[in-house]
Motif scaffolding. Structure first.
Motif, PDB file in Angstrom:
ATOM      1  N   LEU A   1      10.152   7.143  -2.736  1.00  0.00           N
ATOM      2  CA  LEU A   1      10.489   8.095  -2.073  1.00  0.00           C
ATOM      3  C   LEU A   1      11.732   8.678  -2.038  1.00  0.00           C
ATOM      4  CD1 LEU A   1       9.222   6.316   1.401  1.00  0.00           C
ATOM      5  CD2 LEU A   1       7.963   8.085   0.426  1.00  0.00           C
ATOM      6  N   ALA A   2      12.749   8.229  -2.363  1.00  0.00           N
ATOM      7  CA  ALA A   2      13.896   8.805  -2.625  1.00  0.00           C
ATOM      8  C   ALA A   2      13.772   9.886  -3.884  1.00  0.00           C
ATOM      9  CB  ALA A   2      15.105   7.863  -2.859  1.00  0.00           C
ATOM     10  N   VAL A   3      13.183   9.112  -5.032  1.00  0.00           N
ATOM     11  CA  VAL A   3      13.107  10.026  -6.122  1.00  0.00           C
ATOM     12  C   VAL A   3      12.109  11.400  -5.825  1.00  0.00           C
ATOM     13  CG1 VAL A   3      12.080  10.020  -8.510  1.00  0.00           C
ATOM     14  CG2 VAL A   3      13.459   8.080  -7.610  1.00  0.00           C
ATOM     15  N   LEU A   4      11.037  11.002  -5.316  1.00  0.00           N
ATOM     16  CA  LEU A   4       9.909  11.917  -4.682  1.00  0.00           C
ATOM     17  C   LEU A   4      10.657  12.964  -3.890  1.00  0.00           C
ATOM     18  CD1 LEU A   4       6.841   9.811  -3.894  1.00  0.00           C
ATOM     19  CD2 LEU A   4       6.870  11.614  -5.736  1.00  0.00           C
ATOM     20  N   ARG A   5      11.618  12.661  -2.939  1.00  0.00           N
ATOM     21  CA  ARG A   5      12.320  13.617  -2.408  1.00  0.00           C
ATOM     22  C   ARG A   5      13.003  14.790  -3.156  1.00  0.00           C
ATOM     23  NH1 ARG A   5      16.922  14.873   0.590  1.00  0.00           N
ATOM     24  NH2 ARG A   5      16.632  15.690   2.677  1.00  0.00           N
TER      25      ARG A   5
ATOM     26  N   SER B   1       0.729  -1.173   0.112  1.00  0.00           N
ATOM     27  CA  SER B   1       0.022   0.009   0.164  1.00  0.00           C
ATOM     28  C   SER B   1       0.782   1.272   0.008  1.00  0.00           C
ATOM     29  CB  SER B   1      -0.892   0.010   1.059  1.00  0.00           C
ATOM     30  OG  SER B   1      -1.850  -0.878   0.929  1.00  0.00           O
ATOM     31  N   VAL B   2       2.054   1.237   0.546  1.00  0.00           N
ATOM     32  CA  VAL B   2       2.738   2.519   0.727  1.00  0.00           C
ATOM     33  C   VAL B   2       3.521   2.753  -0.683  1.00  0.00           C
ATOM     34  CG1 VAL B   2       4.988   3.232   1.751  1.00  0.00           C
ATOM     35  CG2 VAL B   2       3.307   2.244   3.290  1.00  0.00           C
ATOM     36  N   SER B   3       3.719   1.577  -1.129  1.00  0.00           N
ATOM     37  CA  SER B   3       4.207   1.884  -2.763  1.00  0.00           C
ATOM     38  C   SER B   3       3.423   2.263  -3.644  1.00  0.00           C
ATOM     39  CB  SER B   3       5.042   0.290  -3.407  1.00  0.00           C
ATOM     40  OG  SER B   3       4.042  -0.525  -3.370  1.00  0.00           O
ATOM     41  N   TYR B   4       1.984   1.871  -3.492  1.00  0.00           N
ATOM     42  CA  TYR B   4       1.019   2.361  -4.146  1.00  0.00           C
ATOM     43  C   TYR B   4       0.662   3.897  -4.050  1.00  0.00           C
ATOM     44  CZ  TYR B   4      -1.157  -1.818  -6.721  1.00  0.00           C
ATOM     45  OH  TYR B   4      -1.496  -2.741  -7.413  1.00  0.00           O
ATOM     46  N   LEU B   5       0.787   4.312  -2.687  1.00  0.00           N
ATOM     47  CA  LEU B   5       0.698   5.603  -2.224  1.00  0.00           C
ATOM     48  C   LEU B   5       1.660   6.586  -2.974  1.00  0.00           C
ATOM     49  CD1 LEU B   5      -0.092   5.758   1.421  1.00  0.00           C
ATOM     50  CD2 LEU B   5      -1.514   6.571  -0.398  1.00  0.00           C
ATOM     51  N   CYS B   6       2.834   5.959  -3.298  1.00  0.00           N
ATOM     52  CA  CYS B   6       3.833   6.944  -3.899  1.00  0.00           C
ATOM     53  C   CYS B   6       3.696   7.161  -5.377  1.00  0.00           C
ATOM     54  CB  CYS B   6       5.484   6.186  -3.601  1.00  0.00           C
ATOM     55  SG  CYS B   6       5.908   6.089  -1.936  1.00  0.00           S
TER      56      CYS B   6
ATOM     57  N   LEU C   1       8.809  -3.304  -0.807  1.00  0.00           N
ATOM     58  CA  LEU C   1       9.487  -2.463  -0.100  1.00  0.00           C
ATOM     59  C   LEU C   1      10.565  -1.695  -0.703  1.00  0.00           C
ATOM     60  CD1 LEU C   1      10.537  -1.561   2.707  1.00  0.00           C
ATOM     61  CD2 LEU C   1      11.896  -3.428   2.743  1.00  0.00           C
ATOM     62  N   VAL C   2      11.191  -2.214  -1.805  1.00  0.00           N
ATOM     63  CA  VAL C   2      12.260  -1.859  -2.583  1.00  0.00           C
ATOM     64  C   VAL C   2      11.547  -0.550  -3.333  1.00  0.00           C
ATOM     65  CG1 VAL C   2      13.414  -1.918  -4.675  1.00  0.00           C
ATOM     66  CG2 VAL C   2      13.683  -3.679  -2.943  1.00  0.00           C
ATOM     67  N   SER C   3      10.410  -0.828  -4.311  1.00  0.00           N
ATOM     68  CA  SER C   3       9.524   0.030  -4.713  1.00  0.00           C
ATOM     69  C   SER C   3       9.316   1.396  -4.012  1.00  0.00           C
ATOM     70  CB  SER C   3       8.136  -0.447  -5.311  1.00  0.00           C
ATOM     71  OG  SER C   3       7.257   0.452  -5.905  1.00  0.00           O
ATOM     72  N   ALA C   4       8.897   1.197  -2.623  1.00  0.00           N
ATOM     73  CA  ALA C   4       8.494   2.227  -1.813  1.00  0.00           C
ATOM     74  C   ALA C   4       9.751   3.165  -1.572  1.00  0.00           C
ATOM     75  CB  ALA C   4       7.984   1.812  -0.605  1.00  0.00           C
ATOM     76  N   LEU C   5      11.062   2.419  -1.211  1.00  0.00           N
ATOM     77  CA  LEU C   5      12.078   3.220  -0.986  1.00  0.00           C
ATOM     78  C   LEU C   5      12.629   3.894  -2.225  1.00  0.00           C
ATOM     79  CD1 LEU C   5      14.006   0.385   1.323  1.00  0.00           C
ATOM     80  CD2 LEU C   5      12.906   2.549   2.017  1.00  0.00           C
TER      81      LEU C   5
END
Length: 588
Positions: free
Chosen positions: A496-500, A431-436, A489-493
């Motif tokens: 988040l790095a790219v979004l930052r 779900s976190v990866s989908y949110l991203c 998990l890798v997708s989420a991380l």
């Protein structure tokens, strides 16, 4: 990017094309980001933000969709349970493997193109053309239907070759032949899945969402009837790849195909209701197929990468299909439970946040996008944590309650429970990866989504292969589920790095602090639940549904109450927000 591997109707517990799920985020203001070449496949189906057009208000449509989704999911689990009971694990593995084929081929032919290119194109032509896009839509549907028909015919002819490629060398000849026989009957679903999705797209563009959400229920009811008749006539028996008869294969295979046919036909009255008349018009040149092909490039990258992962996963699980270990059927049943948790919580949060994030991104208010994203992550994690604990502690009881019966034996249900225990650790990263991903869509960063998906799929496939080599055959399905969790998990991380870098500070410190408090509350709940369950009869491995019911009721209550109390003491504010949201929905 998020590993939603099974977008077609057959993979969804409700029969609706979603986790992978047929409709997409569509902007009705003529400025849809999905209209650009920087586009990939959106992960979920959502109605357009704002005015719902002819179909009524967004609030009303959302309520209808929510009710339809809930009912459809519940009926979908009855469908899956009955299929398992009718066929058992070995024959059920062959049936599920055959179902993956039309899923994958449909996605490559139309699934992603529909979501990322055709729907935005229909939206633009509806606003720009004097006839509201009627003629263009008729030409597009005519071309798509003919193309789907030809492609489906070619795929059905090639069924033996396709199933041979997907099969493992460890499979018996009887298993391979059974997959092929099922494939001959199930592969025509490609055409009717595409037809249903195209009609749904036309309805959604015209602001009508109820019929596409409720029509899959018809599909499920037909398959339930077929599986129920199977159990009524043949009942419980030692069904194997060698012993299954032609009549039994035909009943389940044709019943599955008939379900999708009924779903597609069930949408036709809604077309008339919105004033669309489907007239055959053959004029491919006027469609701008070259432009459509260019727009579909990133989508094809996204979809093709995911389908390669699906192929690898199915081929690995086929090594143990029909050999007494959890395989394709168990994996798929658990995946559906994972997607149900995500669909109830994650999609609800995304539905609420996406319009706000899109508006903020359009106005350059990236700090607001960041705030909404971090708030969404904290809400989602807080709401999903107790569900993850339930899956981890009560996995075997849940599996016995849902799937045991008929030809799906007690041991097979317990094996499925082991896979569900592993899946508990995939729910939140998914779900976190989908949110991203939705944050990228709000920023019109869809090309980025496709590019991120490539290393994520590489990690997923590598994890598949490594775990397949390291684990015993009995744990292969659990290993594939663990590999998915790692890739989420890798997708989420990565996201988040790219979004930052894209929007600046993400307040990850506050997110980390919230996640620690949630983890502590979940740990307390898990400890209490584990202790209570292992004091009850069955010691975590219930002997039948009656014995599974007690830990589900008592253990489930202890876990939920324990989590709420611990979260309150730890000042997890998001829990009170989720409880308030649920109360408001119940109040409505």
């Amino acid at each position: 990017m998020n590993g939603g591997l099974y977008r077609s109707t057959h993979a969804a517990p409700d029969g609706n094309p979603h986790p992978q799920v047929g409709v997409t985020v569509v902007s009705v203001d003529g400025q849809s980001p999905t209209a650009s070449a920087d586009q990939a496949l959106p992960p979920e189906e959502l109605p357009p933000a704002g005015d719902a057009g002819e179909g009524g208000s967004t609030t009303g449509q959302s309520a209808i969709m929510a009710i339809g989704s809930l009912v459809s999911r519940m009926i979908g689990f009855v469908r899956n349970a009955l299929i398992g009971m009718a066929l058992g694990a070995g024959v059920g593995d062959a049936y599920t493997s055959a179902q993956f084929l039309p899923n994958q081929i449909y996605e490559l032919l139309l699934g992603g193109i529909l979501s990322s290119v055709l729907i935005p194109l229909l939206v633009r032509r509806r606003k720009a053309d004097a006839d509201g896009g009627q003629a263009f839509t008729q030409k597009l549907l005519s071309f798509a239907v003919v193309s789907l028909g030809v492609a489906t015919a070619l795929v059905v002819v090639a069924a033996p070759v396709i199933t041979a490629i997907q099969a493992s060398s460890d499979n018996s000849d009887a298993y391979r032949h059974l997959v092929t026989h099922f494939a001959y009957l199930i592969l025509p679903i490609i055409f009717f899945t595409g037809l249903s999705a195209l009609i749904g797209a036309v309805l959604n563009v015209r602001g009508h969402f109820a019929a596409p959400m409720w029509a899959p229920i018809l599909n499920n009811l037909v398959v339930i009837a077929a599986a129920g008749f199977f159990l009524l006539v043949w009942g419980h028996g030692d069904l194997t790849e060698e012993s299954i008869t032609t009549g039994q294969i035909a009943l389940i295979g044709i019943g599955t195909l008939a379900g999708m046919v009924v779903q597609a036909l069930g949408l036709l009255p809604a077309l008339r209701k919105v004033g669309f008349r489907w007239k055959f018009r053959w004029d491919p040149r006027s469609l701008g197929l070259g432009e459509i092909g260019r727009l579909a490039g990133w989508m094809l990258c996204y979809v093709a990468a995911n389908q390669v992962a699906v192929f690898v996963m199915v081929k690995i699980l086929n090594r143990v299909a029909g050999k007494g270990s959890a395989s394709v059927l168990a994996f798929n049943n658990v995946f559906l439970l994972t997607m149900m948790a995500h669909g109830i919580i994650g999609v609800s949060v995304m539905t609420a946040l996406l319009p706000k994030m899109s508006a903020a991104a359009a106005e350059g208010r990236y700090a607001d996008v960041s705030a909404d994203l971090t708030r969404g992550i904290k809400l989602t994690v807080a709401a999903l944590a107790p569900i993850s604990v339930l899956y981890a502690v009560l996995g075997k009881s849940i599996a016995v309650m849902l799937f045991e019966g008929g030809n799906y034996t007690h041991d097979q249900a317990l094996d499925t429970g082991t896979v569900l225990t592993v899946a508990a650790f995939a729910v939140i990263p998914l779900s976190v990866s989908y949110l991203c991903t939705y944050a990228f869509y709000s920023l019109q960063g869809n090309k980025t989504v496709a590019l991120i998906n490539v290393p994520v799929v590489v990690v997923r496939i590598a994890a598949y292969l490594l775990l397949a080599a390291a684990l015993s055959k009995a744990l292969l399905a659990a290993g594939m589920t663990a590999a998915n969790a790692v890739s989420y998990l890798v997708s989420a991380l990565i996201s988040l790095a790219v979004l930052r870098r894209r929007i600046g500070r993400l307040n990850l410190g506050s997110v980390a602090a919230a996640l620690i408090r949630v983890a502590l509350a979940a740990g307390v709940a898990a400890g209490l639940g584990y202790l209570v369950v292992h004091l009850l009869p069955g010691a975590g491995e219930p002997d039948g549904r009656i014995q599974a019911l007690l830990p589900l009721i008592v253990g489930g209550a202890v876990i939920m109450v324990g989590y709420l109390i611990a979260a309150t003491l730890l000042r997890v504010r998001e829990v009170s927000q989720v409880v308030g949201m649920v109360r408001r929905k119940i109040g409505r």
